[in-house]
Design an enzyme around this catalytic site. Structure first.
Site, PDB file in Angstrom:
ATOM      1  CE  LYS A  52       4.680   4.299   4.906  1.00 16.38           C
ATOM      2  NZ  LYS A  52       3.330   3.702   4.982  1.00 16.38           N
ATOM      3  CD  GLN A  96       0.299   4.814   6.850  1.00 12.54           C
ATOM      4  OE1 GLN A  96       0.936   4.862   5.798  1.00 12.54           O
ATOM      5  NE2 GLN A  96       0.653   4.015   7.838  1.00 12.54           N
ATOM      6  CG  ASP A 119       1.123   0.289   1.027  1.00 12.34           C
ATOM      7  OD1 ASP A 119       2.275   0.205   1.503  1.00 12.34           O
ATOM      8  OD2 ASP A 119       0.269   1.100   1.434  1.00 12.34           O
TER       9      ASP A 119
HETATM   10  N1  GUN Z   1      -0.263   0.878   8.273  1.00 14.67           N
HETATM   11  C1  GUN Z   1       0.656   0.110   8.908  1.00 14.67           C
HETATM   12  N2  GUN Z   1       1.584  -0.327   8.027  1.00 14.67           N
HETATM   13  C2  GUN Z   1       1.232   0.147   6.817  1.00 14.67           C
HETATM   14  C3  GUN Z   1       1.805   0.034   5.516  1.00 14.67           C
HETATM   15  O1  GUN Z   1       2.825  -0.620   5.279  1.00 14.67           O
HETATM   16  N3  GUN Z   1       1.135   0.699   4.527  1.00 14.67           N
HETATM   17  C4  GUN Z   1      -0.001   1.404   4.759  1.00 14.67           C
HETATM   18  N4  GUN Z   1      -0.582   1.985   3.716  1.00 14.67           N
HETATM   19  N5  GUN Z   1      -0.549   1.521   5.952  1.00 14.67           N
HETATM   20  C5  GUN Z   1       0.067   0.891   6.972  1.00 14.67           C
END
Ligand code: GUN
Length: 295
Positions: A52, A96, A119
């Site tokens: 990311k 995350q 998100d």
């Molecule tokens: N853990 C697994 N997928 C995601 C996601 O799309 N965003 C976040 N913040 N954590 C995750």
């Protein structure tokens, strides 16, 4: 059978985002800024957050990565989120998941300013999505919609079976595929671990979204000839032929299902790169709009 190539579609979308950001900056607009919080050192989470942040650099976004030890307190993490909420330079915040067991993910997500919830996990974002109001869509379902759109795959009137009911993928996917929109307008069935006759349900699907988190769960005998198959799974399995001793597989038995399908996403290089596109599009949107929850 056509492979839905997430890497290629993502490259296309990222090129246009990069141009949009360059134009925005040239006009004196704000550089989109994503702040990511990573707690602990789970290798999969490290890899996801790493890509990311790397994508931010690639597209000309600013990014901040805050890394904390797994033994921080919940209060400490909430304070960090609040600092990012108050920081005018930051447009988007992502924490995350998963978090260590002693920290409530719901509490942390609920404390993110919904105007920065790139998100799409905050109850306000999810509520707006449910009501069909413009908002940040959760990145993976958003990425899948972008993929269907890119390949011009007709969805109206089709039967979509979603396997999995997580807040992040399964549940929002059922909402988005059933809305009066394109992609959307499907008849949707949600299946999960307690579904009876799961094979018979999945056999009725024109579109299958597999998001159950079990390696190669969807086998060829569960798939109708010509079905469209979207595989959200990322599972690490042993593979003694690989130097690393393991490899990634999806929730779909790709080798046997692919010949029966009309379109199918591979793992890796299918849905994964599209998730990052969803996140980046949300972050650009956040940079362009005021950070109030009543947008
Ligand atoms: N853990 C697994 N997928 C995601 C996601 O799309 N965003 C976040 N913040 N954590 C995750």
């Amino acid at each position: 059978m056509q492979i839905l190539d997430g890497t290629a579609v993502a490259a296309h979308i990222k090129a246009s985002l990069k141009q949009e950001v360059a134009d925005l900056k040239a006009k004196g607009g704000k550089t989109p800024h994503l702040a990511a919080i990573l707690v602990g050192n789970d290798p999969a989470s490290e890899a996801y957050v790493g890509s990311k942040v790397k994508t931010c650099e690639e597209l000309g976004f600013d990014s901040t990565l805050l890394r904390f030890d797994a033994n921080i307190t919940e209060k400490f993490l909430l304070d960090q989120v609040n600092k990012l909420n108050d920081d005018n330079k930051v447009d988007g915040i992502l924490v995350q998941l998963p978090l260590p067991k002693h920290i409530s993910p719901d509490l942390v997500i609920n404390n993110i300013n919904p105007g920065k919830d790139v998100d799409g996990f905050h109850p306000i974002s999810q509520g707006k999505m449910l009501l069909g109001q413009p908002t940040f869509l959760p990145a993976t379902p958003y990425g899948i919609l972008l993929m269907l759109e890119h390949y011009n795959i007709a969805t109206a009137g089709k039967h979509c079976v979603v396997i999995g009911r997580s807040n992040i993928v399964g549940t929002p996917m059922t909402v988005l595929m059933s809305r009066n929109a394109n992609p959307g307008n499907c008849t949707v069935t949600m299946c999960h671990s307690k579904t009876k006759n799961l094979k018979e349900m999945v056999l009725q699907a024109d579109i299958i979204v597999a998001a159950i988190g079990r390696p190669r769960f969807v086998t060829a005998d569960m798939v109708k000839e010509g079905a469209i198959v979207i595989d959200v799974g990322i599972n690490r399995v042993e593979d003694s032929t690989r130097k690393s001793g393991s490899r990634l597989v999806g929730d779909v038995d790709f080798d046997n299902v692919a010949p029966k399908s009309s379109y199918i996403t591979p793992v890796p290089k299918g849905v994964g790169p599209m998730t990052i596109c969803g996140l980046m599009k949300n972050t650009l949107l956040a940079a362009r709009q005021p950070k109030t929850i009543y947008n």
